[in-house]
Design a protein around this motif. Structure first.
Motif, mmCIF file in Angstrom:
data_model
loop_
_atom_site.group_PDB
_atom_site.id
_atom_site.type_symbol
_atom_site.label_atom_id
_atom_site.label_comp_id
_atom_site.label_asym_id
_atom_site.label_seq_id
_atom_site.Cartn_x
_atom_site.Cartn_y
_atom_site.Cartn_z
ATOM 1 N N LYS A 264 77.975 20.791 35.178
ATOM 2 C CA LYS A 264 79.387 20.557 36.060
ATOM 3 C C LYS A 264 80.034 19.814 35.648
ATOM 4 O O LYS A 264 81.619 19.686 35.603
ATOM 5 N N GLU A 265 80.059 18.366 35.674
ATOM 6 C CA GLU A 265 80.664 17.304 35.666
ATOM 7 C C GLU A 265 80.981 16.962 34.493
ATOM 8 O O GLU A 265 82.885 16.736 34.545
ATOM 9 N N LYS A 266 80.729 17.445 33.167
ATOM 10 C CA LYS A 266 81.620 17.672 31.995
ATOM 11 C C LYS A 266 82.460 18.283 31.733
ATOM 12 O O LYS A 266 83.238 18.299 31.357
ATOM 13 N N HIS A 267 82.626 19.438 33.026
ATOM 14 C CA HIS A 267 83.249 20.317 32.778
ATOM 15 C C HIS A 267 84.494 20.023 34.160
ATOM 16 O O HIS A 267 85.561 21.369 34.396
ATOM 17 N N GLU A 268 84.600 19.239 34.608
ATOM 18 C CA GLU A 268 85.389 18.838 36.203
ATOM 19 C C GLU A 268 86.546 18.719 35.709
ATOM 20 O O GLU A 268 87.973 19.713 35.643
ATOM 21 N N ALA A 269 87.270 18.274 34.042
ATOM 22 C CA ALA A 269 88.766 18.367 34.378
ATOM 23 C C ALA A 269 89.167 19.263 33.083
ATOM 24 O O ALA A 269 90.157 19.298 32.728
ATOM 25 N N THR A 270 88.500 20.327 33.047
ATOM 26 C CA THR A 270 88.298 21.152 32.091
ATOM 27 C C THR A 270 89.423 22.824 32.606
ATOM 28 O O THR A 270 89.184 22.802 34.047
ATOM 29 N N LYS B 285 86.386 24.903 34.719
ATOM 30 C CA LYS B 285 86.465 23.955 36.361
ATOM 31 C C LYS B 285 85.763 24.703 37.424
ATOM 32 O O LYS B 285 84.444 25.316 37.975
ATOM 33 N N LYS B 286 87.244 26.103 37.658
ATOM 34 C CA LYS B 286 86.707 27.192 38.203
ATOM 35 C C LYS B 286 85.339 27.824 38.574
ATOM 36 O O LYS B 286 84.113 27.928 38.689
ATOM 37 N N ASN C 164 82.042 25.899 38.941
ATOM 38 C CA ASN C 164 81.867 26.232 40.677
ATOM 39 C C ASN C 164 81.168 27.520 41.290
ATOM 40 O O ASN C 164 81.642 27.273 42.847
#
Length: 107
Positions: free
Chosen positions: A66-72, A75-76, A79
């Motif tokens: 999830k953290e690796k995709h936080e700025a992509t 992200k939605k 989460n």
């Protein structure tokens, strides 16, 4: 009588393998729907990490992935409740075809 018990024992022994295969197949479908556009086909995507690294990324409610995709743009999805349901299947697929597994997916 002995023959039927033998076949029942074999079926019971193979049942977990069938369930694991089903989860991997489901994970492959999810990967192709949700991950392929950014990470390439399953062969390329799964090989991004080793089997152990995939396990680590999906540990503790998949917090690392999830953290690796936080700025992509994904992200939605990561989460969402949908990802929570998909995560075990994705993990099984990616783990099965990790870079050190020696396995190659057919997608």
């Amino acid at each position: 009588m002995k023959r039927s018990k033998f076949f029942i024992a074999i079926l019971i022994a193979l049942l977990p393998l069938t369930a694991a295969s089903a989860k991997i197949t489901k994970g492959k479908k999810i990967y192709l729907q949700k991950c392929k556009s950014c990470h390439g086909n399953g062969t390329r995507g799964a090989a991004l990490q080793t089997m152990d690294e995939w396990n680590e990324l999906f540990a503790d409610d998949a917090i690392e992935i999830k953290e690796k995709h936080e700025a992509t743009k994904a992200k939605k999805y990561f989460n969402s409740d949908l990802f929570k349901r998909h995560a075990p299947h994705l993990r099984d697929f990616l783990h099965e075809y990790g870079s050190d597994s020696g396995n190659v997916p057919s997608c």
